[in-house]
Design a protein around this motif. Structure first.
Motif, PDB file in Angstrom:
ATOM      1  N   PRO C  45     -86.964  29.554 -62.987  1.00  0.00           N
ATOM      2  CA  PRO C  45     -85.795  30.111 -62.203  1.00  0.00           C
ATOM      3  C   PRO C  45     -85.504  30.855 -63.136  1.00  0.00           C
ATOM      4  N   MET C  46     -84.652  30.626 -64.883  1.00  0.00           N
ATOM      5  CA  MET C  46     -83.185  31.247 -65.658  1.00  0.00           C
ATOM      6  C   MET C  46     -84.534  33.044 -65.765  1.00  0.00           C
ATOM      7  N   LEU C  47     -85.459  32.841 -66.116  1.00  0.00           N
ATOM      8  CA  LEU C  47     -86.062  34.013 -65.883  1.00  0.00           C
ATOM      9  C   LEU C  47     -86.212  35.219 -65.158  1.00  0.00           C
ATOM     10  N   LEU C  48     -86.407  34.579 -63.653  1.00  0.00           N
ATOM     11  CA  LEU C  48     -86.940  35.529 -62.538  1.00  0.00           C
ATOM     12  C   LEU C  48     -85.897  35.305 -62.190  1.00  0.00           C
ATOM     13  N   GLY C  49     -84.572  34.788 -61.417  1.00  0.00           N
ATOM     14  CA  GLY C  49     -83.598  35.153 -61.449  1.00  0.00           C
ATOM     15  C   GLY C  49     -83.445  34.461 -59.457  1.00  0.00           C
ATOM     16  N   GLY C  50     -82.790  35.220 -59.214  1.00  0.00           N
ATOM     17  CA  GLY C  50     -82.501  35.097 -56.970  1.00  0.00           C
ATOM     18  C   GLY C  50     -81.760  33.653 -56.133  1.00  0.00           C
ATOM     19  N   ASP C  51     -82.225  34.049 -55.284  1.00  0.00           N
ATOM     20  CA  ASP C  51     -81.838  32.497 -54.694  1.00  0.00           C
ATOM     21  C   ASP C  51     -83.408  32.486 -54.051  1.00  0.00           C
TER      22      ASP C  51
END
Lengths: 305, 513, 289
Positions: C45-51
């Protein structure tokens, strides 16, 4: 053998317990079947009359006793959805499920047992590894996912097989294959494990030392002894097969008992839910008993246990 | 009972042979759900109406253009005050069981429809409008409880179909259709199909197809696949996402054609006006303002629909159209209203929704997030949904049911779109006023519009009703969804009615090449 | 002709060198798959980012591309991002159902193993009754009773694996109880509870761990099945089974919303099954030695 008899004697008791549990659980479900039957706009008087007709106005204990009394005569109530007796509804659907489930198991055995024997004979070979990897994948896939992709590929794109529903033999291919995946993988692995175990026994080593090929050894000696655990797995996995059938029948629009159950849950047709649940539990229990009997016959070790 | 079932099984077993003996194969029609009953008056479901329509006939009927035509009644005339309607019954018509469909039978069928003791699920409008029905020689006289401008529309709906008195008395109507229609009932295998064959004794033009095989699957993708493989000749409804699969130039376009029928079915959200904070009209309005209706129509319907901003569906003659910008989210206005109502921090609320409509709720969930409104979605099976959505106020308070999402599929008749949803007398559990909206002024205006025969003054009243409903916002209108259906190429004569049911009796196959 | 070809192929295959890591390939594959999964759940989740819940209704069902490697779903959400968040849910699912199933099953099984014969057989009969329920049907009952939802679904799944733990723990206890070693402890005056928790439980830990790993795959599949029937996780949770079951509605127009969650489930279950099999093989051979 006495152990088997004891188990058989306990069966009615277990069924009694299961039926009580199912009865209580189902009657605790949200949703008043009388209101559902009458429709949302029906006046309260109609609903009350329906409740009386269905016996829903009586205390739960009385309802259960009444249910047992009728069940003893093969009467499991009336389907709320179409008004026919539950037993008739189930009996109409049962042949479809038995045919599909039987075919799936047959397929699983026909592939699983020789496959497992082959893998054990060629332990460590590429064939063995390939089979093991295939069973691992086969047991790891979600049935409905395979079903949907299978429909898309074989029915829609290639047009080899019909999409869904029951009909001639071609209608059986996809659902039976999907349903057989898990038992096939399990049977293959159990046969392989059993045959491997037997191959390590002294008498087999002797047989092999005498120059028999591993394949002959397995088919002549090992398989017979390796089949007891296979029978157990087949019987114990019946519950899994039923669960699989619920999903498979739903996807393939198969007019069997599994889809009947899903439809009945949707419509809160609880006499049918109850009937199907009890039937499947009885089936599983009987299968287990049968398996124990078979093992007791074939495996002298189990008889004394 | 048992003997009857055995008979059914025999018929069911023979059905395929009956079909094979005919020259042409049955027309296979696939729906998204099974019929709920074979009794036309005891249901409100579009799919059930589709299946029942070929079996039954109504006094009057609408053609594909929506014009009212004679049905079982050859002529009709109202009294001067439009309260007494006399229908002359077509002579020589018989039910499938052989009984004559004369004025006496029609009278009994209609009397059953308005009988409060029978309490048929699809009959509430008839019970409210019709006071009594009596036979007058070869004619049937219907006496209304009050003037009702759209009365003739009521007797075109399948709920008012004339059913055989023999089947009613035998108590068989719920699982064995018996009417006067061009097709007769053969079998209904609960998990599988309903089979209908051509009624050889039909009084009108004999249908071109020999039989209809109704099937169903709850899986939208299966309906699409069945159309492509030919397992189905007609599928309805086809999910909007598959519209593009049959676009000209695509390979599937060679197999089947997708047709689109503008629909009167309004998708809407009923707000519980008795539950905090939804009891505040400003909060309700704020929720409505925060919805991007154009995004819903684009994303969920692939454009096969129209945003609905007011109570009447856009195609009803007196409907207010969506104003400029009204179909887009107006978050700032929504925030301001919530602040005025003291709810600027947001709140939690739950919605009950049937499985197929769950995506709409999921889209709303995301649209309300910026307001701090947390929507929890209770996806329910159809039966349970009816229980929750039609629950009385106390039960909804106990279960904290704030909203119910559903569609109302009424023909383009303003009264049928307003009365069941907004009048006090139709508050749940008695009617479809699911949010217990209570406004005497609205009740009065709806009555006035229904009785008014003057188009101009009626139009004024209907506009006033819509703006009052905009202000009070007891429901949140979302959109109308076009009915999409797919027909295999080479089959003609299929059409869909505005309320979404499919009409197949005039179907014919092109001659085999 | 064909048989000759197959024989030749088989001979050829036999001559190939052994696979790398051939000693315990399952353990290796399982450990790698599960390890990657845990890392992805932690840092993905940190690497990709976004909601993962952010919708874009004007760009629904976009096919896989550079900006959306797995495409977008019916709400225009990025499928890869949701899969990664879904991994956390999957791990949570496994943990919850294992804690419940083993937490109830193991103590009950241990007690049954140490209990007098009548109590033992009573417990085992009840356990057999629960076991006789076909899993999905039991889950349907439980979920209908308590309402749909991920937690309820997990309880249902846990409920039908409780008997497995009861039987396993009980059989281990019974076999150890009659060992010379435990009998000696009893003669020395050790209390039942002491024997149970200090001597039997640690010995049962390894087979229980193997069982837990093997059941984890079943948990993931069962949760997906329940979601398929609409009784599992509720929106907008990016649970894999729900994603797949939502995706199936577009199958025929867009394959990716159904394909990728299905692949993710398959990979996770294969990883867990490999790990479980590998652990069992290692345990079996070490216990035999």
């Amino acid at each position: 053998m006495s152990r088997l008899l004891r188990r058989a004697a306990a069966l009615p008791l277990i069924m009694l317990g299961v039926s009580a549990a199912v009865f209580v659980a189902i009657h605790a479900l949200p949703g008043d079947p009388a209101r559902l039957m009458a429709g949302p706009q029906a006046p309260e008087s109609t609903i009350m009359a329906l409740r009386v007709r269905l016996g829903l106005d009586q205390p739960l204990g009385a309802q259960y006793l009444h249910f047992l009394e009728r069940a003893a005569h093969g009467d499991f109530g009336i389907s709320l959805r179409d008004g026919s007796p539950v037993s008739t509804v189930i009996v109409e659907r049962l042949p479809y499920s038995l045919a599909l489930g039987g075919l799936a198991y047959l397929l699983a055995l026909l592939v699983g047992v020789p496959g497992g024997a082959f893998a054990a004979a060629r332990e460590g070979s590429w064939g063995d590894r390939l089979l093991m990897a295939a069973t691992l994948v086969g047991a790891s896939l979600a049935g409905f996912w395979v079903a949907l992709l299978g429909m898309e590929v074989f029915a829609v794109r290639l047009r080899w097989l019909p999409l869904m529903g029951a009909g001639d033999w071609r209608h059986y291919v996809l659902p039976a294959l999907v349903l057989s995946l898990l038992p096939m993988a399990m049977i293959l692995r159990m046969t392989r494990a059993g045959a491997r175990e037997v191959l390590r026994q002294d008498y087999i080593r002797t047989a092999r030392a005498k120059g028999l090929s591993p394949w002959t050894t397995i088919t002549r000696h090992a398989l017979r002894n390796a089949l007891a655990p296979v029978v157990t797995v087949v019987a114990l996995n019946l519950g899994g097969l039923i669960s699989g059938a619920v999903v498979t029948e739903t996807v393939f629009d198969w007019p069997g008992v599994g889809r009947l159950l899903v439809d009945s849950v949707r419509y809160r047709d609880y006499p049918v839910i109850q009937g199907v649940t009890l039937l499947s539990v009885l089936g599983v229990l009987l299968a287990n008993l049968l398996a124990e009997g078979v093992i007791a016959r074939f495996d002298p070790k189990a008889r004394g246990a | 009972m048992l003997r009857f079932t055995a008979g059914l099984v025999c018929v069911a077993l023979l059905a395929p042979f009956a079909a094979r003996a005919a020259d042409d194969a049955p027309l296979t029609v696939m729906l998204s759900e099974p019929p709920r009953t074979m009794d036309p008056a005891d249901q409100n479901a579009t799919e059930t109406a589709s299946v029942l329509e070929p079996f039954y006939e109504t006094l009057l009927k609408r053609d594909a253009q929506g014009t009212i035509q004679p049905g079982l009644a050859t002529s009709w005339r109202p009294s001067a005050d439009r309260l007494v309607w006399t229908f002359s019954i077509r002579p020589g018509v018989r039910f499938h069981d052989g009984a004559p469909c004369d004025a006496a039978a029609v009278t009994r069928s209609l009397q059953r429809l308005i009988d409060r003791k029978v309490a048929l699920a699809g009959a509430s409008v008839y019970r409210a409008v019709i006071a009594s029905v009596r036979q007058d020689g070869e004619a049937v006289v219907v006496i209304l409880a009050r003037p009702y401008a759209d009365f003739l529309s009521l007797v075109t709906l399948v709920q008012s179909a004339i059913v055989s008195p023999i089947a009613v008395e035998g108590g068989e109507l719920s699982h064995r259709a018996d009417g006067t229609g061009p097709f007769r009932f053969v079998s209904w295998r609960a998990g599988e199909n309903v089979f209908a064959t051509r009624n050889r004794g039909y009084w009108g033009v004999a249908p071109a197809i020999a039989a209809i095989d109704w099937r169903w699957s709850p899986e939208p993708s299966v309906l699409n696949m069945a159309l492509q493989t030919g397992d189905a000749d007609v599928v309805i409804p086809l999910a909007p996402v598959f519209g593009r699969v049959y676009a000209p130039g695509q390979s599937a376009a060679a197999l089947a054609t997708v047709k689109r029928q503008r629909s009167a079915a309004l998708f809407w959200l009923a707000l519980n006006t008795r539950l905090k904070p939804l009891d505040d009209a400003r909060v309700r309005r704020a929720l409505s303002l925060a919805i991007d209706r154009r995004a819903l129509v684009t994303g969920l319907l692939d454009g096969f629909g129209a945003p609905a901003c007011h109570a009447l569906t856009p195609d009803v003659p007196d409907a207010l159209p969506c104003g400029a910008g009204e179909d887009r989210a107006r978050i700032d206005m929504a925030r301001a209203l919530l602040k005025e109502a003291g709810q600027e921090k947001g709140f939690s609320v739950s919605v009950v929704v049937q499985e197929p409509e769950e995506p709409i709720a999921e889209a709303l969930q995301a649209m309300w997030r910026p307001l701090g409104v947390v929507l929890s979605i209770r996806r329910q099976e159809a039966g349970v949904w009816v229980q929750s959505a039609f629950a009385p106020p106390e039960e909804k308070a106990r279960e904290e049911t704030g909203m119910a999402l559903t569609s109302w599929s009424a023909p383009y008749v303003s009264d049928l779109q307003l009365r069941p949803l907004y009048t006090t007398g139709n508050s749940a559990p008695h009617g479809a006023n699911l949010g217990f909206y209570n406004n005497a002024e609205i009740d009065r205006m709806i009555d006035a519009a229904a009785q008014d025969n003057q188009p101009a003054s009626r139009h004024e009243t209907l506009l006033a009703i819509q703006s009052t409903l905009d202000r009070d916002a007891p429901i949140v209108p979302l959109f109308t969804r076009d009915t999409l259906y797919g027909v295999r190429n080479g089959i003609s004569g299929i059409w869909a009615a505005t309320e979404g049911s499919i009409r197949v009796v005039d179907a014919r196959r092109a001659q085999a090449q | 002709m064909i048989t000759m070809g197959i024989q030749r192929l088989a001979r050829l295959l036999r001559r190939l060198p052994a696979l790398p890591g051939a000693k315990e390939p399952e353990l290796l594959i399982g450990a790698v798959l599960c390890g990657v999964a845990v890392l992805a759940a932690l840092f993905g989740p940190m690497l990709l980012g976004g909601d993962p819940a952010a919708q874009d209704l004007f760009h629904v069902l976009q096919p896989p591309s550079w900006s959306h490697p797995c495409g977008t779903d019916a709400f225009g959400r990025d499928i890869l991002l949701r899969l990664v968040y879904g991994l956390r849910l999957t791990i949570m699912e496994i943990a919850v159902s294992l804690v419940v199933a083993a937490g109830v099953g193991v103590p009950v099984g241990l007690c049954a193993g140490m209990a007098p014969a009548w109590l033992d057989s009573a417990i085992m009969t009840v356990s057999d009754v629960v076991f006789a329920f076909p899993g999905l049907i039991l889950a349907l009952l439980v979920v209908s009773l308590m309402g749909p939802g991920l937690f309820h679904a997990l309880l249902a799944i846990a409920a039908f694996s409780i008997p497995v733990y009861i039987r396993l723990a009980r059989n281990l206890t019974v076999s150890l109880r009659h060992s010379v070693w435990v009998e000696a402890l009893q003669v020395l005056g050790a209390s039942r509870a002491r024997i149970l928790f200090l001597h039997i439980l640690p010995n049962a830990a390894t087979p229980l761990l193997v069982q837990a790993t093997l059941s984890s795959g079943t948990v993931v599949l069962s949760a997906a099945s329940l979601s398929f029937l609409g009784l599992g996780a509720q929106p907008p949770l990016p649970e894999w089974g729900t994603m797949m079951s939502d995706g199936r509605n577009a199958l025929g127009a867009a394959f990716w919303p159904c394909l990728f969650p299905g692949l993710a489930i398959a990979a996770a279950v294969i990883g867990l099954n490999c790990l479980g099999d590998g652990l069992r093989d290692r345990f079996d051979s070490s216990s035999r030695r």
